[in-house]
Design a protein around this motif. Structure first.
Motif, mmCIF file in Angstrom:
data_model
loop_
_atom_site.group_PDB
_atom_site.id
_atom_site.type_symbol
_atom_site.label_atom_id
_atom_site.label_comp_id
_atom_site.label_asym_id
_atom_site.label_seq_id
_atom_site.Cartn_x
_atom_site.Cartn_y
_atom_site.Cartn_z
ATOM 1 N N GLU A 1 0.839 -1.218 0.000
ATOM 2 C CA GLU A 1 0.000 0.000 0.000
ATOM 3 C C GLU A 1 0.862 1.252 0.000
ATOM 4 O O GLU A 1 0.597 2.201 -0.730
ATOM 5 C CB GLU A 1 -0.877 0.016 1.256
ATOM 6 C CG GLU A 1 -2.207 -0.679 1.066
ATOM 7 C CD GLU A 1 -3.077 -0.505 2.285
ATOM 8 O OE1 GLU A 1 -3.422 0.626 2.615
ATOM 9 O OE2 GLU A 1 -3.362 -1.528 2.934
ATOM 10 N N VAL B 1 1.027 4.203 -2.785
ATOM 11 C CA VAL B 1 0.849 5.634 -2.500
ATOM 12 C C VAL B 1 2.066 6.419 -3.000
ATOM 13 O O VAL B 1 1.929 7.469 -3.634
ATOM 14 C CB VAL B 1 0.623 5.869 -0.985
ATOM 15 C CG1 VAL B 1 0.689 7.348 -0.649
ATOM 16 C CG2 VAL B 1 -0.708 5.292 -0.565
ATOM 17 N N VAL C 1 1.992 9.486 -5.749
ATOM 18 C CA VAL C 1 2.345 10.884 -5.459
ATOM 19 C C VAL C 1 3.646 11.286 -6.171
ATOM 20 O O VAL C 1 4.142 12.382 -5.970
ATOM 21 C CB VAL C 1 2.448 11.175 -3.943
ATOM 22 C CG1 VAL C 1 1.119 10.929 -3.264
ATOM 23 C CG2 VAL C 1 3.554 10.381 -3.297
ATOM 24 N N LYS D 1 -6.492 6.326 0.552
ATOM 25 C CA LYS D 1 -5.136 5.769 0.511
ATOM 26 C C LYS D 1 -4.235 6.359 1.600
ATOM 27 O O LYS D 1 -3.089 6.733 1.356
ATOM 28 C CB LYS D 1 -4.499 5.983 -0.870
ATOM 29 C CG LYS D 1 -5.215 5.217 -1.971
ATOM 30 C CD LYS D 1 -4.378 5.078 -3.196
ATOM 31 C CE LYS D 1 -5.149 4.486 -4.363
ATOM 32 N NZ LYS D 1 -5.730 3.167 -4.115
ATOM 33 N N LEU E 1 -2.090 5.623 4.979
ATOM 34 C CA LEU E 1 -1.407 4.437 5.503
ATOM 35 C C LEU E 1 -1.678 4.310 7.000
ATOM 36 O O LEU E 1 -1.352 5.216 7.781
ATOM 37 C CB LEU E 1 0.093 4.535 5.229
ATOM 38 C CG LEU E 1 0.432 4.678 3.744
ATOM 39 C CD1 LEU E 1 1.872 5.071 3.543
ATOM 40 C CD2 LEU E 1 0.113 3.386 2.999
ATOM 41 N N ASN F 1 -0.462 2.515 9.351
ATOM 42 C CA ASN F 1 0.639 2.367 10.317
ATOM 43 C C ASN F 1 1.530 3.606 10.365
ATOM 44 O O ASN F 1 2.610 3.576 10.935
ATOM 45 C CB ASN F 1 1.464 1.127 9.989
ATOM 46 C CG ASN F 1 2.072 1.203 8.609
ATOM 47 O OD1 ASN F 1 1.638 2.016 7.779
ATOM 48 N ND2 ASN F 1 3.080 0.385 8.353
ATOM 49 N N LYS F 2 1.078 4.679 9.713
ATOM 50 C CA LYS F 2 1.854 5.921 9.761
ATOM 51 C C LYS F 2 1.019 7.035 10.382
ATOM 52 O O LYS F 2 -0.216 7.039 10.262
ATOM 53 C CB LYS F 2 2.294 6.314 8.352
ATOM 54 C CG LYS F 2 3.317 5.334 7.775
ATOM 55 C CD LYS F 2 4.012 5.902 6.576
ATOM 56 C CE LYS F 2 4.966 4.885 5.980
ATOM 57 N NZ LYS F 2 6.207 4.761 6.736
ATOM 58 N N GLU G 1 3.425 11.638 8.979
ATOM 59 C CA GLU G 1 4.130 10.781 8.008
ATOM 60 C C GLU G 1 3.324 10.604 6.727
ATOM 61 O O GLU G 1 3.886 10.556 5.629
ATOM 62 C CB GLU G 1 4.425 9.412 8.635
ATOM 63 C CG GLU G 1 5.490 9.456 9.708
ATOM 64 C CD GLU G 1 5.595 8.164 10.498
ATOM 65 O OE1 GLU G 1 6.704 7.845 10.946
ATOM 66 O OE2 GLU G 1 4.565 7.485 10.678
ATOM 67 N N VAL H 1 4.946 12.209 2.945
ATOM 68 C CA VAL H 1 5.376 11.386 1.805
ATOM 69 C C VAL H 1 5.369 12.177 0.496
ATOM 70 O O VAL H 1 6.242 12.001 -0.367
ATOM 71 C CB VAL H 1 4.519 10.092 1.720
ATOM 72 C CG1 VAL H 1 3.083 10.384 1.317
ATOM 73 C CG2 VAL H 1 5.119 9.095 0.747
ATOM 74 N N SER H 2 4.403 13.116 0.361
ATOM 75 C CA SER H 2 4.327 13.925 -0.870
ATOM 76 C C SER H 2 5.542 14.836 -1.030
ATOM 77 O O SER H 2 5.911 15.188 -2.153
ATOM 78 C CB SER H 2 3.076 14.805 -0.849
ATOM 79 O OG SER H 2 1.947 14.007 -1.029
ATOM 80 N N GLU I 1 8.579 14.123 0.618
ATOM 81 C CA GLU I 1 9.779 13.271 0.606
ATOM 82 C C GLU I 1 10.133 12.862 -0.820
ATOM 83 O O GLU I 1 11.299 12.818 -1.185
ATOM 84 C CB GLU I 1 9.554 12.030 1.474
ATOM 85 C CG GLU I 1 9.662 12.322 2.957
ATOM 86 C CD GLU I 1 9.123 11.206 3.839
ATOM 87 O OE1 GLU I 1 9.145 11.375 5.059
ATOM 88 O OE2 GLU I 1 8.655 10.188 3.286
ATOM 89 N N ARG J 1 -2.533 16.145 2.409
ATOM 90 C CA ARG J 1 -1.469 15.466 1.648
ATOM 91 C C ARG J 1 -1.472 15.939 0.194
ATOM 92 O O ARG J 1 -0.413 16.097 -0.417
ATOM 93 C CB ARG J 1 -1.653 13.945 1.700
ATOM 94 C CG ARG J 1 -0.513 13.202 1.017
ATOM 95 C CD ARG J 1 -0.695 11.700 1.077
ATOM 96 N NE ARG J 1 -1.898 11.289 0.361
ATOM 97 C CZ ARG J 1 -2.454 10.083 0.456
ATOM 98 N NH1 ARG J 1 -1.908 9.183 1.248
ATOM 99 N NH2 ARG J 1 -3.538 9.775 -0.207
#
Lengths: 291, 224
Positions: free
Chosen positions: A192, A196, A200, B89, B91, B93-94, B98, B102-103, B105, B150
């Motif tokens: 997953e 993602v 992105v 979408k 996550l 576990n984040k 976080e 991600v966008s 990073e 995000r």
């Protein structure tokens, strides 16, 4: 990326331990076999420097008979070295070899010991012919050659080399397969997140590099542990792995490695383990992270 | 500028998801894509994000044909978009932080800048106090707003929101639509797929209606 690497290691400690242990075992076994092969080579070198045929001369041997024998051997065979040892030379050597045993020294004098010719041939196959030729000479009382001993040692050395290559090859393959499975699992668990990242705008390497870096780090840890343990046994405890084979126990003294050799050994082992980590993780990424 | 010309998308099982779509969306525009479930709204967004390739026709983004993009260009194209996915979408576990980071990073931003922008983005959606929470600790509306945060954190030129008001109460839905309107006012081109007739009617923006994969209406005004 380094921060993410440590997060991943922390979040999957059992996979980390399994991967490191399997690479470590492969490389530690490789270390043991490498040391064994180096010892075996040292033994062979030592044997090669020794006389291969010793021809004991009669006390009343005529000079012309001895010279004739030397000429015949030189003419008929490729000789690496031929040395004449007089009775006095033999006594000197005997005293040197038994300098710690006073009783043995008192019992022997130059008259008891025969003069001899020590012959080293280029080809091992000539040894028997030299032996036969020498025995037929009127100047010779006896002759010995160490073909059997050499043959035994060669057979041991070859067995060590072959079994080492096969076992280490098998273990390396096993390491790669275990890494492949571990990384396949990791990729599945993080599917997953990977999706993602793709959506992105993560690049090919932004998705793949963390897995490969992790594999290489496993290899690095395994290489360091393997070298460390090898160093401990060889340099600190002075144990040579070939010492467990009775026939070779006397030859299996530990290596006295220079700092440079130790550095080369360590770097080679760590680089090899990192390479295995790279191959295992790269194969998983290549197989399970197709675009 | 987005130019969609004679676009058709047919799936391997024979389903025609979109047929003969022609659409032009100017920079800075706000467009509602409406229509019943299965009309082709999500497929259209997946084509715009280059998850799917058109069967025929073309999608031109700022003079670039999406069908002809190379891998690296696809990456750059996706980085220029903000996507709010129908299934969010996020996550599990984040943390919220976080999930949003991600966008940034993937753009290679430094930690300090990531922290600043994530907080700025969370401030816009009014969720700063939830930064270290996990998705399981948030309500449906809050999850939607994290997904919006995000999508906007990298200040994209285009924002595509697929059913951003699904599964939330009317008040939350309205606040989300208002938020998207504010983002549009700052210059971002916004496409929103929705069933929320009330929100569409209040904003009175351009409405493109899809039915059975075809455009049946394209004009400014109300849902119907």
């Amino acid at each position: 990326m380094i921060k993410k690497l440590f997060t991943s290691l922390r979040r999957s400690p059992y996979q980390t331990v399994a991967a490191v242990v399997i690479i470590f075992i492969s490389f530690f076994v490789a270390t043991v076999y490498l040391l064994s092969a180096m010892t075996a080579q040292r033994i062979l070198n030592e044997l090669a420097s020794r006389p291969q045929v010793i021809v004991f001369l009669k006390d009343d041997a005529k000079t012309e008979d001895v010279d004739g024998l030397k000429k015949s051997i030189n003419d008929q065979f490729k000789i690496k070295d031929m040395k004449y040892l007089s009775k006095d030379d033999a006594l000197t050597r005997y005293k040197e070899q038994n300098k710690n045993d006073q009783l043995l020294l008192e019992l022997v004098n130059a008259n008891i010991l025969p003069a001899s010719l020590e012959v080293s041939a280029v080809n091992a196959s000539d040894l028997e012919k030299i032996y036969t030729l020498s025995k037929a000479s009127p100047a010779v009382s006896d002759a010995v050659y160490q073909q059997e001993e050499t043959k035994d040692l060669l057979s041991w050395v070859n067995s060590i080399r072959i079994s080492g290559v096969v076992l280490v090859g098998f273990l390396l393959l096993e390491s790669i397969l275990v890494l492949l499975i571990i990384f396949a699992l990791k990729i599945t668990i993080r599917r997953e997140e990977i999706e993602v990242m793709r959506l992105v705008g993560a690049s090919f390497w932004q998705i793949r590099a963390p897995f490969i870096l992790e594999g290489m780090f496993y290899g690095f840890l395994a290489g360091v542990f393997s070298f460390g343990l090898g160093y401990y046994f060889n340099v600190v405890l002075h144990i040579n792995p070939l010492g467990v084979i009775p026939a070779l126990a006397n030859y299996a003294i530990p290596f006295d490695l220079t700092a440079l050799n130790l550095a080369i050994w360590g770097l080679a082992e760590i680089a090899g383990a990192v390479a295995i980590g790279f191959i295992g993780s790269y194969l998983a990424v290549w197989r399970y992270l197709k675009d | 500028m987005i130019k969609i010309q004679d676009l058709t998308k047919k799936f391997p099982d024979g389903t025609i998801a979109l047929s003969d779509i022609n659409l032009q969306i100017a920079d800075g525009e706000f467009v509602f894509i409406v229509g019943p479930s299965g009309a082709g709204k999500t497929t259209l967004f997946k084509l715009l994000n280059r998850e799917y390739l058109p069967g025929s026709g073309s999608i031109i983004f700022d003079d670039k044909d999406l069908s002809k993009l190379k891998s690296k260009e696809i990456v750059n194209h996706r980085r220029s978009l903000g996507m709010i996915f129908q299934d969010l979408k996020l996550l599990v576990n984040k943390t919220v932080f976080e999930n949003i980071a991600v966008s940034l990073e993937v753009l290679g931003k430094k930690d300090k800048e990531i922290k600043e922008k994530v907080l700025e983005s969370l401030n816009k959606v009014d969720l700063v106090g939830h930064v270290w929470m996990f998705p399981a600790q948030l309500s449906g509306g809050e999850l939607q707003r994290v997904a919006i945060a995000r999508a906007i954190v990298s200040s994209p030129k285009y924002l595509f929101a697929d059913e951003p008001t699904g599964n939330v109460d009317p008040a939350t839905a309205w606040s989300i639509i208002k938020l998207l309107g504010d983002i549009n006012k700052s210059g971002t081109t916004v496409l929103v797929a929705t069933h929320n007739a009330e929100a569409v009617d209040v904003l009175e923006k351009r409405v493109v209606r899809l039915e059975d994969g075809r455009i049946v209406k394209d004009k400014k005004g109300k849902y119907r």
